[in-house]
Design a protein around this motif. Structure first.
Motif, PDB file in Angstrom:
ATOM      1  N   PRO A 183      -3.339  -1.513  -3.366  1.00 52.07           N
ATOM      2  CA  PRO A 183      -2.449  -2.682  -3.494  1.00 52.07           C
ATOM      3  C   PRO A 183      -3.195  -4.011  -3.501  1.00 52.07           C
ATOM      4  N   ASN A 184      -4.238  -4.122  -2.682  1.00 52.73           N
ATOM      5  CA  ASN A 184      -5.018  -5.357  -2.651  1.00 52.73           C
ATOM      6  C   ASN A 184      -5.741  -5.596  -3.978  1.00 52.73           C
ATOM      7  N   LEU A 185      -6.250  -4.510  -4.579  1.00 52.31           N
ATOM      8  CA  LEU A 185      -6.928  -4.630  -5.866  1.00 52.31           C
ATOM      9  C   LEU A 185      -5.963  -5.052  -6.969  1.00 52.31           C
ATOM     10  N   VAL A 186      -4.748  -4.500  -6.935  1.00 53.42           N
ATOM     11  CA  VAL A 186      -3.741  -4.861  -7.937  1.00 53.42           C
ATOM     12  C   VAL A 186      -3.380  -6.345  -7.810  1.00 53.42           C
ATOM     13  N   ALA A 187      -3.213  -6.809  -6.563  1.00 49.48           N
ATOM     14  CA  ALA A 187      -2.892  -8.224  -6.341  1.00 49.48           C
ATOM     15  C   ALA A 187      -4.050  -9.117  -6.786  1.00 49.48           C
ATOM     16  N   GLU A 188      -5.276  -8.666  -6.512  1.00 44.08           N
ATOM     17  CA  GLU A 188      -6.452  -9.442  -6.936  1.00 44.08           C
ATOM     18  C   GLU A 188      -6.525  -9.528  -8.458  1.00 44.08           C
ATOM     19  N   ARG A 189      -6.163  -8.421  -9.115  1.00 44.28           N
ATOM     20  CA  ARG A 189      -6.194  -8.419 -10.585  1.00 44.28           C
ATOM     21  C   ARG A 189      -5.171  -9.381 -11.168  1.00 44.28           C
ATOM     22  N   GLU A 190      -3.981  -9.415 -10.570  1.00 39.32           N
ATOM     23  CA  GLU A 190      -2.939 -10.324 -11.063  1.00 39.32           C
ATOM     24  C   GLU A 190      -3.363 -11.786 -10.894  1.00 39.32           C
TER      25      GLU A 190
END
Length: 539
Positions: free
Chosen positions: A474-481
Motif C-alpha cells: 500500500p505504501n508503494l502504491v501511494a508513493e507511485r500515485e
C-alpha cells in the motif's frame, strides 16, 4: 614587441587582447602547455612569453577574478564545495581549512584558506550582504574592517541555511567537476539562482583586468530577475531594469550614475545631524571606512593636531573635541564640538563633505569570467544581470530534463518493486542467486534502470527483508500515485516557472531570517546630553 606588451604600463589594452588570444589554453584540463625543454640550455624569450608566461597570466586571472556564473573566485569555490559536501554542523575554522585543502587539492597552504573562510562568514556592514557560511565567534567588525577577527583556532563556521536556497541541490547533476591529481574537486562554477557577483560585490585584480563591483541588496536583484521572468516582453523589460548598490545594515544613502565613458559611478553618503550651533553628531560612515580610521580623521581636525596641511584646513573645519558614544558597531555616534565660526564653515561646505562622509566610487573595472572562463568586460550591473539571465535560463531546461529522468527511474523502481512483491507473494519468484534473479526479472519483462549496478536490477536484488514484505505494497502504491502527480506537474512546468519558484522560496527564506548583521560592542566614552534642536543631513 611581445616583451613590451607583457610589461609596459601603457600597453594594458594590447595585453588584454594578447591574453584573449591565448585564452583558448584550457588551464584547468589535463592538457599540458609547456614551452621549456629542461634538456635545453637556452630558450628564446619569445617562446617563454607566448606559452609559459601567457599561461601564468591567464591562470592568475582565473584565480583573482570571480566568475560571472557564481560570483566566486577559485579559492572561495573550493571552500563552498567542501562545505556543501562535508561540513555537518559547526567546525573550527583551522580544522575546516585543513579539510578544504585535502578535499580540493589546494596547494598554497591552510593559512590563506583560513582567511578565505573568515571572509565568507563576515557579516559587518560593508562585508557580505549574504554570508554563505554562518559564523560563531569574533569574525571582525567595522571597528577595523574585519582585521580585528580572532585567530582561526577560536572561530567556528557552519553552512548557512540560506546557502542551500541559493545553490540548489537539483542543479548538482549539471555541474562540471574538475579533476586534480586524479581526484574530483570543485566544479568549474556553481549555478546559483541569483548573480552573487552583484549581491556580495567583488574586488579582484588579475592580469589584464580586474573587478570592483559594489554590493547590491538581494531583494533588489531578485525583483529585477522577476521583471525579466514575468514581463510580457523581455526585450522591453531589459531597458527598464535599474540596480542601485546597497549594503546590508547601512543607514546612509547610495546614489548611482552611469557615464558612457567611465562606467558606473557610485556616491555613498554617511549621516550627520546638527544638534546645536556648536555640536554635530555623526551617526553613519560610508562602508570602506573603519571606525578606527574615522577616529584618526577626527583627531587630525583637533587644534593640537601635528602636521595638518593647508589643504586639510581648506576642506575640513577645526573641531574642539569629540566623543564616541556608540551603542555597538551598527549604531555609531560621534559627538563633535566646534566653535560657531567653524560650524558656519561646515554648513557652507555641507556637513557630509565637511566631515568626510562622502565616498565616491568610479567602477571602471567590471571584469568577470564568463561561462567558458574567458575574461569579459561589462558596462554596468544591469548588463551583468541580463547576461547572467541569458546564460542561466537554459540550465533550467537541463535541470527539468534531469529531474524528469530521475522521476522516471523512480517510477520504474516502484513498478518493479510492486511486481516483485506480488510475484513473491504468489510464489512465482523465490529466493535464488543473483544471476537467476536477473534472468527471471528479464523473463517477466521488468524494466532495467540505467547505471543501477551491472544488471540494472540492483534496486530489487538489494531489498532488505523488511522491504520484501507484502505489507509494504500500500505504501508503494501511494508513493507511485504521488510521484505520478509530481511528474505531470513537472512536465507542464515551464523553465521560467522553476526559476520563479526558486526565487520565491529564496525571498521567503530571506524574510524569515531577516539577514541582519551581528552586533558587536565597540569602545565608547561617557555620554553627554544633547539638545532637542536637530537639523538632519543625509537619510
Amino acid at each position: 614587441m611581445t616583451l613590451e606588451i607583457c610589461f609596459a604600463k601603457d600597453k594594458l589594452n594590447a595585453r588584454k587582447i594578447w591574453m584573449l588570444r591565448a585564452s583558448n589554453l584550457q588551464l584547468q584540463s589535463d592538457t599540458e602547455i609547456v614551452a621549456v625543454d629542461p634538456t635545453e640550455n637556452f630558450i628564446r624569450y619569445y617562446h617563454f612569453l607566448e606559452k609559459e608566461f601567457s599561461r601564468f597570466l591567464i591562470e592568475d586571472s582565473l584565480c583573482s577574478v570571480p566568475s560571472m556564473m557564481d560570483g566566486l573566485k577559485t579559492t572561495q569555490r573550493k571552500v563552498l564545495f567542501a562545505a556543501m559536501e562535508g561540513l555537518k554542523g559547526k567546525k573550527r575554522v583551522d580544522e575546516f581549512a585543513g579539510d578544504v585543502v585535502n578535499k580540493t587539492v589546494y596547494k598554497h597552504g591552510s593559512s590563506h584558506m583560513e582567511g578565505t573562510i573568515i571572509g565568507m562568514a563576515q557579516t559587518f556592514v560593508g562585508s557580505n550582504n549574504v554570508n554563505l557560511l554562518h559564523p560563531t565567534g569574533q569574525f571582525g567588525s567595522r571597528y577595523e574592517g574585519g582585521k580585528d577577527h580572532s585567530t582561526a583556532y577560536y572561530l567556528y563556521v557552519e553552512l548557512n541555511d540560506i546557502t542551500k536556497f541559493i545553490f540548489r541541490d537539483d542543479d548538482k547533476d549539471l555541474l562540471e567537476f574538475l579533476e586534480e591529481d586524479g581526484k574530483l574537486v570543485q566544479p568549474k562554477w556553481y549555478l546559483p539562482v541569483v548573480p552573487m557577483s552583484l549581491v556580495n560585490g567583488t574586488t579582484g585584480i588579475g592580469s589584464g583586468g580586474g573587478s570592483n563591483i559594489p554590493n547590491h541588496h538581494m531583494n533588489d536583484v531578485i525583483n529585477a530577475l522577476f521583471k525579466l521572468l514575468r514581463g510580457p516582453a523581455i526585450a522591453e523589460d531589459r531597458n527598464s531594469i535599474s540596480l542601485k548598490p546597497g549594503y546590508r545594515g547601512f543607514k546612509g544613502r547610495v546614489e548611482k550614475s552611469t557615464d558612457n565613458e567611465r562606467g558606473i559611478k557610485c556616491t555613498i553618503y554617511g549621516c550627520a545631524t546638527e544638534i546645536s550651533d556648536t555640536v554635530v553628531e555623526i551617526n553613519e560612515i560610508p562602508p570602506g571606512k573603519t571606525i578606527v580610521e574615522y577616529r584618526s580623521f577626527l583627531q587630525s581636525l583637533m587644534p593640537d593636531a601635528c602636521n595638518r596641511s593647508e589643504s586639510s584646513k581648506m576642506k575640513y573645519p577645526t573641531i574642539e573635541c569629540f566623543q564616541e558614544l556608540h551603542e555597538d558597531e551598527n549604531n555609531l555616534r560621534f559627538k563633535i564640538s566646534l566653535d560657531k565660526s567653524n560650524m558656519m564653515f561646515a554648513r557652507k561646505r555641507g556637513l557630509l563633505e565637511a566631515f568626510n562622509l562622502v565616498r565616491k566610487m568610479s567602477v571602471e573595472t567590471l571584469y568577470l569570467l564568463d561561462e567558458i572562463q574567458e575574461l569579459r568586460q561589462f558596462d554596468n550591473a544591469e548588463e551583468t544581470l541580463t547576461t547572467f539571465f541569458d546564460m542561466r535560463l537554459p540550465y533550467y531546461a537541463a535541470r527539468k530534463a534531469k529531474l524528469l529522468e530521475r522521476m522516471s527511474n523512480d517510477m520504474i523502481r516502484i513498478d518493479n518493486t510492486i511486481l516483485y512483491l506480488e510475484a513473491m507473494d504468489k510464489g512465482e519468484i523465490k529466493q535464488m542467486n543473483r544471476k537467476k534473479l536477473v534472468a527471471k526479472f528479464t523473463e517477466k519483462g521488468y524494466k532495467a534502470i540505467p547505471n543501477d549496478g551491472d544488471s540494472g536490477f540492483d534496486h530489487l536484488i538489494n531489498l532488505s527483508c523488511d522491504e520484501r514484505d507484502i505489507e509494504c505494497l500500500p505504501n508503494l502504491v501511494a508513493e507511485r500515485e504521488g510521484l505520478h502527480q509530481r511528474m505531470e506537474e513537472m512536465q507542464k512546468a515551464r523553465d521560467i516557472d522553476l526559476w520563479i519558484k526558486d526565487l520565491e522560496e529564496l525571498q521567503q527564506k530571506l524574510a524569515e531570517e531577516g539577514v541582519e548583521p551581528q552586533k558587536r560592542k565597540v569602545e565608547r566614552t561617557s555620554a553627554s546630553s544633547a539638545s532637542d534642536k536637530r537639523t538632519r543631513f543625509g537619510p
